[in-house]
Design a protein around this motif. Structure first.
Motif, PDB file in Angstrom:
ATOM      1  N   GLU B 233     -38.251 -40.006  10.713  1.00 50.39           N
ATOM      2  CA  GLU B 233     -37.498 -41.127  11.269  1.00 50.39           C
ATOM      3  C   GLU B 233     -36.011 -40.839  11.365  1.00 50.39           C
ATOM      4  O   GLU B 233     -35.349 -41.308  12.279  1.00 50.39           O
ATOM      5  CB  GLU B 233     -37.746 -42.385  10.439  1.00 50.39           C
ATOM      6  N   PHE B 234     -35.469 -40.058  10.423  1.00 48.24           N
ATOM      7  CA  PHE B 234     -34.018 -39.861  10.506  1.00 48.24           C
ATOM      8  C   PHE B 234     -33.636 -38.949  11.655  1.00 48.24           C
ATOM      9  O   PHE B 234     -32.527 -39.039  12.184  1.00 48.24           O
ATOM     10  CB  PHE B 234     -33.439 -39.384   9.171  1.00 48.24           C
ATOM     11  N   ARG B 236     -35.200 -39.154  14.527  1.00 53.92           N
ATOM     12  CA  ARG B 236     -35.206 -40.124  15.620  1.00 53.92           C
ATOM     13  C   ARG B 236     -33.896 -40.903  15.637  1.00 53.92           C
ATOM     14  O   ARG B 236     -33.314 -41.136  16.693  1.00 53.92           O
ATOM     15  CB  ARG B 236     -36.399 -41.074  15.452  1.00 53.92           C
ATOM     16  N   THR B 237     -33.417 -41.313  14.435  1.00 49.89           N
ATOM     17  CA  THR B 237     -32.143 -42.023  14.364  1.00 49.89           C
ATOM     18  C   THR B 237     -31.027 -41.164  14.942  1.00 49.89           C
ATOM     19  O   THR B 237     -30.203 -41.637  15.720  1.00 49.89           O
ATOM     20  CB  THR B 237     -31.794 -42.373  12.903  1.00 49.89           C
ATOM     21  N   ALA B 240     -31.305 -41.097  18.579  1.00 44.44           N
ATOM     22  CA  ALA B 240     -30.930 -42.392  19.154  1.00 44.44           C
ATOM     23  C   ALA B 240     -29.421 -42.597  19.108  1.00 44.44           C
ATOM     24  O   ALA B 240     -28.874 -43.398  19.855  1.00 44.44           O
ATOM     25  CB  ALA B 240     -31.634 -43.525  18.411  1.00 44.44           C
ATOM     26  N   ALA B 241     -28.751 -41.866  18.220  1.00 50.71           N
ATOM     27  CA  ALA B 241     -27.293 -41.980  18.146  1.00 50.71           C
ATOM     28  C   ALA B 241     -26.631 -41.008  19.119  1.00 50.71           C
ATOM     29  O   ALA B 241     -25.414 -40.902  19.159  1.00 50.71           O
ATOM     30  CB  ALA B 241     -26.812 -41.712  16.720  1.00 50.71           C
ATOM     31  N   GLY B 242     -27.425 -40.287  19.887  1.00 52.68           N
ATOM     32  CA  GLY B 242     -26.868 -39.425  20.933  1.00 52.68           C
ATOM     33  C   GLY B 242     -26.350 -38.089  20.446  1.00 52.68           C
ATOM     34  O   GLY B 242     -25.610 -37.424  21.161  1.00 52.68           O
ATOM     35  N   LEU B 243     -26.739 -37.664  19.236  1.00 53.68           N
ATOM     36  CA  LEU B 243     -26.275 -36.359  18.762  1.00 53.68           C
ATOM     37  C   LEU B 243     -26.926 -35.243  19.592  1.00 53.68           C
ATOM     38  O   LEU B 243     -28.039 -35.394  20.080  1.00 53.68           O
ATOM     39  CB  LEU B 243     -26.620 -36.171  17.283  1.00 53.68           C
ATOM     40  N   THR B 244     -26.215 -34.116  19.743  1.00 51.59           N
ATOM     41  CA  THR B 244     -26.761 -33.026  20.556  1.00 51.59           C
ATOM     42  C   THR B 244     -27.935 -32.370  19.842  1.00 51.59           C
ATOM     43  O   THR B 244     -28.080 -32.482  18.623  1.00 51.59           O
ATOM     44  CB  THR B 244     -25.699 -31.938  20.802  1.00 51.59           C
ATOM     45  N   ASP B 245     -28.725 -31.660  20.624  1.00 56.19           N
ATOM     46  CA  ASP B 245     -29.900 -30.997  20.062  1.00 56.19           C
ATOM     47  C   ASP B 245     -29.517 -30.036  18.943  1.00 56.19           C
ATOM     48  O   ASP B 245     -30.196 -29.953  17.926  1.00 56.19           O
ATOM     49  CB  ASP B 245     -30.636 -30.219  21.159  1.00 56.19           C
ATOM     50  N   THR B 247     -26.952 -30.146  16.857  1.00 56.59           N
ATOM     51  CA  THR B 247     -26.645 -30.883  15.631  1.00 56.59           C
ATOM     52  C   THR B 247     -27.932 -31.406  15.003  1.00 56.59           C
ATOM     53  O   THR B 247     -28.119 -31.303  13.788  1.00 56.59           O
ATOM     54  CB  THR B 247     -25.716 -32.079  15.938  1.00 56.59           C
ATOM     55  N   TYR B 252     -29.414 -31.726  10.845  1.00 58.72           N
ATOM     56  CA  TYR B 252     -30.320 -32.758  10.360  1.00 58.72           C
ATOM     57  C   TYR B 252     -31.685 -32.204   9.983  1.00 58.72           C
ATOM     58  O   TYR B 252     -32.145 -32.385   8.866  1.00 58.72           O
ATOM     59  CB  TYR B 252     -30.433 -33.890  11.395  1.00 58.72           C
TER      60      TYR B 252
END
Lengths: 591, 337
Positions: B233-234, B236-237, B240-245, B247, B252
């Motif tokens: 889930e994190f 996905r978060t 959803a926050a628009g971070l680049t692939d 990052t 993550y």
């Protein structure tokens, strides 16, 4: 076409840009490629969201409410795709936009807050760094200003001591606090649209109220639009302008919030409304008007009325708990062994945490007692001690006149009293062995403690139990993953009553179920109690549900009992301030 | 952190005591009479008994054990019967050779397997994923002595790229002054780049042999753990926050996916120590594995005991390092300690 609400005139009032709605979804159909072929998760959904408007999408599991919102942000799994329809966000075609454009949009223009906030955060990155990542990504801050900005955002979501919390990891924060961090992440770049997917599921009612009030306040003051996805009609009623009800991937009704509750049009909406626990009703009222589909063929239970008509139930005490205490070493404190080794002794009050602090109560034969409180109040610890899975630090538990607290927890499994106390667990899936069929699961206690060893007698008993809980015989051969949530709950209940126990501990047995299934299961429990003369100890955080099923309610807070009394009296005229706060925090649809 | 290291070291003490007892017992119950072996085939019963008395093997087991432990406490691991050399000196000379080879193999395997596993997970079902599956399957199914001989045949015999597989250093070079015992590091400290290149050339083929063997579990674990983290889930978060692939995948997903990989690493290292015995044989590597095998064949118990003890200590240190790495990666592990 299903009711598409024209909210444009509503939007014109609150929005200064008259260029049309912020989000417009037309005839959206989403398909998933699975091993068994293509599955349509959402079909022909239409919705319009004006600037500053709050839309509630309500539905039970599998209704497609989450898929709809994931599609709007284009964060579906690889297997999902938009089969038909269009999504327009601020004039941009979301369905066909390149991925890089979508990435810029996500987080900056539209963002999302999720269910289960702790899992939604990276467990090994400090919360400050996670918020900082979003700010840096969308060029809202540079390396020098990022920390300052993050702390500012933490302040906005009312995190106390934001400078310290900046360096905290998610596991060091409470569930409510984690949800504030997730909200901070979503709001960091001041987006125009926020989608909240079951943002308060799993949180206590008072925390839910605080979180929802915070979301409402922050979005309102920024003029943001919000989509609130929830299974809870009460929550949608309390916080949304417009409510859209979905069932099996289709929109069945869309209407302004106050109208949908005053005058629900679709039968499914009416069924949902009925199944939502609210004050002043009986268990029977939760079920649809015509219980033709009810699997239990027994006469409808005279649930509350009969229990109340009986007045004082039989006065024979079944369970007596006296001065019960459970202490745990405080987390982070050195273990007794280590501090003993080092010859240091911390003061006792610093080392010990009292989860249950000197409580006494009784459960009479044939009575249902509700144990209510928020997470960490000690209700689960209490029920686990009564179940004799853990040993109390002090105090006495007598069951049917025998002191069972004298038996160590590790020996209780072989104690003759063990078969007379049974438990139904919170998660119907997790509490069933995935390699056992329903039949094997129900037979388990009979084999272990019932003195049965297979054969026709066992088979007959399992069939009888299945019939009692309304589980169709042809499902007995199935494994848990082949059963629905409600069916799994029935298996769990059948397993618990297999040995004719005197006391059943119900640990939030309906918390993981949809409201309509919850309604049926609660009625089933009441009916079984009437038939078998069992007592229930019902552990829950939901006062309404407890009030429906229980004769008496015990409200716990920080390990102590703050109020105890007959359900109706506690719900209607709470004496303690904390109980009043709990009741006030429960959102409910206007009746 | 210091507390963590201290408590981990404290828990290692009982296992080390256990190792001492077990190795002592094992070497005594092994088939073969040491005294008879060293007395030679023509020995009389008297001469065998004489040797037995000399070695202290006629004493009861508890007394032998007390002798062994009191010598051990003084750092005396006994002497090899076949070479007459003290075991402690032999081990300290040979252990760095084995360690250098094993670590080189492990680092090489990591450098290839981890990026490979990540790519296979990110592009699941693509050609990278299939290539990953193929190579890892090949890696585990080929025994090390076979890959070793194959590589020697190709790179030394056919292509002539690699030097003769005869030990750590070509005969024309002298070993660099001992600081760490690792030739690569010692030669760099001595600024002797010629020796460095020669040592590297000798090391390359056996290290590749070990790396091929170690590749599979690391790549498979990285892939599996990346897949599970990428669906969490994190992640996905973060998306959803628009971070680049980049990052999302590195900051993550990968850091979280590291945790099971680090655990696997400990196991892989132990497999490698086992595989080492064969590789050392093939490449005439003067390591500890070949030493132990020769001692075992001749019922020479002192080197065997020394070898097992050295391995046990190595394991304890390795597990400690893994726990520390865990603590650095995962703040939750830090707070539990």
């Amino acid at each position: 076409m299903h009711g598409v609400v024209d909210v444009k005139d509503h939007a014109a009032k609150s929005s200064e840009t008259p260029s049309g709605p912020l989000l417009e979804v037309r005839d959206l159909t989403v398909e998933f490629a699975t091993r068994r072929g293509t599955v349509t998760a959402v079909s022909e959904v239409n919705l319009t969201l004006a600037k500053g408007e709050t839309l509630g999408i309500v539905g039970e599991s599998g209704s497609g409410k989450s898929v709809t919102s994931y599609t709007v942000m284009r964060i579906l799994d690889r297997a999902g795709r938009i089969a038909e329809g269009s999504i327009t966000f601020s004039g941009m075609d979301v369905a066909h936009a390149p991925e890089s454009a979508m990435r810029d949009l996500r987080g900056r223009e539209m963002s999302m807050i999720f269910q289960n906030p702790r899992a939604a955060l990276n467990p090994i990155r400090t919360v400050g760094a996670q918020i900082g990542d979003v700010l840096l990504q969308h060029v809202q801050a540079d390396a020098r200003t990022v920390k300052e900005k993050v702390i500012d955002i933490l302040k906005q979501v009312r995190i106390a001591r934001p400078e310290d919390r900046y360096h905290a990891y998610p596991f060091e924060l409470s569930g409510g606090m984690c949800q504030r961090i997730v909200i901070a992440l979503a709001l960091a770049c001041r987006p125009q649209l926020m989608i909240a997917d079951e943002p308060t599921t799993g949180l206590d009612v008072t925390t839910q109220k605080a979180v929802m009030d915070l979301v409402t306040e922050l979005t309102r003051e920024r003029g943001m639009s919000t989509i609130l996805i929830t299974h809870d009609l009460g929550l949608a009623a309390a916080y949304c302008d417009t409510v859209m009800v979905m069932e099996k991937g289709k929109v069945v009704e869309t209407a302004p919030a106050e109208r949908i509750f005053r005058d629900p049009q679709h039968p499914y909406t009416r069924k949902l409304m009925r199944a939502t626990p609210r004050p002043g009703i009986t268990l029977r009222d939760l079920l649809p008007e015509e219980p033709a589909g009810s699997p239990a063929q027994n006469p409808p239970p005279q649930a509350r009325t009969s229990a109340q008509a009986a007045g004082a139930p039989a006065t024979k005490v079944l369970l007596q708990v006296e001065n019960l205490v459970k202490e745990y070493p405080r987390q982070g404190a050195p273990s007794a062994f280590l501090s003993g080794l080092l010859g240091k002794k911390a003061p006792p009050e610093e080392r010990i945490f009292r989860a249950v602090d000197d409580i006494s109560f009784a459960v009479l034969k044939g009575e249902s007692v509700g144990l209510v409180g928020e997470s960490g109040c000690g209700k689960s610890t209490t029920s686990t001690m009564v179940m004799r899975l853990i040993d109390p630090t002090a105090g006495r538990i007598s069951f049917a006149g025998e002191d069972i607290s004298a038996v160590p927890a590790k020996d209780f499994a072989h104690h003759p009293m063990r078969r007379r106390i049974q438990m139904v667990f919170q998660d119907p899936t997790e509490s069933l062995n995935p390699r056992y069929t329903a039949e094997r699961a129900i037979a388990d206690p009979l084999l272990r403690m019932g003195g049965m060893s297979g054969g026709a007698k066992l088979r007959a008993r399992v069939a009888e139990l299945a019939e009692m809980v309304g589980l169709p015989q042809n499902l007995l051969e199935r494994f848990p993953h082949q059963l629905s949530g409600g069916q799994k709950a029935r298996v769990g209940i059948a397993r618990a009553i297999a040995l004719d126990p005197d006391l059943v501990i119900l640990d939030e047995p309906t918390a993981a179920l949809d409201v309509s299934v919850q309604a049926v299961v609660l009625n089933l429990l009441e009916e079984l109690k009437q038939r078998l003369g069992m007592s229930y100890l019902f552990v829950s955080h939901d006062l309404h549900v407890v009030g429906l099923l229980c004769d008496r309610v015990i409200v716990m807070r920080q390990g102590r009992i703050v109020e105890e009394g007959r359900s109706q009296q506690v719900l209607d005229a709470p004496r303690d301030a904390y109980t009043r706060e709990l009741i006030a925090a429960i959102p409910h649809p206007p009746v | 952190m210091l507390k963590l290291i201290g408590s981990r070291l404290a828990t290692a003490v009982p296992s080390l005591i256990g190792v001492v007892i077990v190795t002592f017992m094992l070497t005594r119950v092994l088939p073969g009479d040491t005294a008879a072996y060293f007395a030679g085939p023509a020995a009389t019963a008297e001469s065998i008994a004489e040797i037995r008395t000399k070695l202290g093997l006629d004493k009861p087991l508890p007394a032998q054990f007390v002798d062994y432990v009191s010598a051990l406490a003084k750092g005396d691991l006994g002497s090899s019967l076949s070479t007459g050399q003290p075991v402690a000196a032999e081990i300290s000379a040979r252990l760095p050779a084995s360690a250098e080879l094993t670590l080189a193999g492990l680092i090489l395997a990591l450098a290839i397997a981890v990026p490979f596993g990540i790519m296979a997970a990110v592009k699941q079902g693509s050609w990278v994923d299939h290539a990953c599956r193929l190579i890892t399957t090949a890696g585990v199914s080929l025994p090390v002595f076979f890959t070793g001989l194959l590589l020697v045949y190709v790179f030394y015999f056919k292509l002539g790229w690699a030097p003769a597989p005869l030990g750590r250093l070509d005969v024309f070079f002298s070993a660099p002054e001992t600081v760490t015992g690792f030739y690569l590091i010692d030669s760099l400290i001595a600024r002797d780049f010629e020796t460095f290149r020669a040592a590297l050339a000798q090391l390359a083929v056996p290290a590749i042999t070990l790396a091929i063997f170690a590749l599979a579990p690391i790549a498979r674990m990285t892939r599996a753990s990346m897949l599970s983290v990428l669906s969490s889930e994190f992640v996905r978060t973060a998306r959803a926050a628009g971070l680049t692939d980049t990052t999302v995948i590195i900051t993550y997903a990968f850091r979280n996916a590291m945790l099971p990989v680090v655990t696997t690493l400990g196991m892989v290292f132990s497999f490698l120590l086992g595989a080492n015995v064969l590789v050392e044989k093939v490449f005439a590597w003067p390591g500890i594995g070949s030493y132990a095998v020769e001692a075992l064949i001749t019922s020479d118990y002192a080197p065997v005991q020394g070898f097992v003890l050295a391995m046990a200590i190595l394991y304890v240190v390795l597990n400690l390092l893994i726990d520390i790495a865990y603590g650095i990666i995962d703040p939750r592990a830090r707070s539990e300690a």
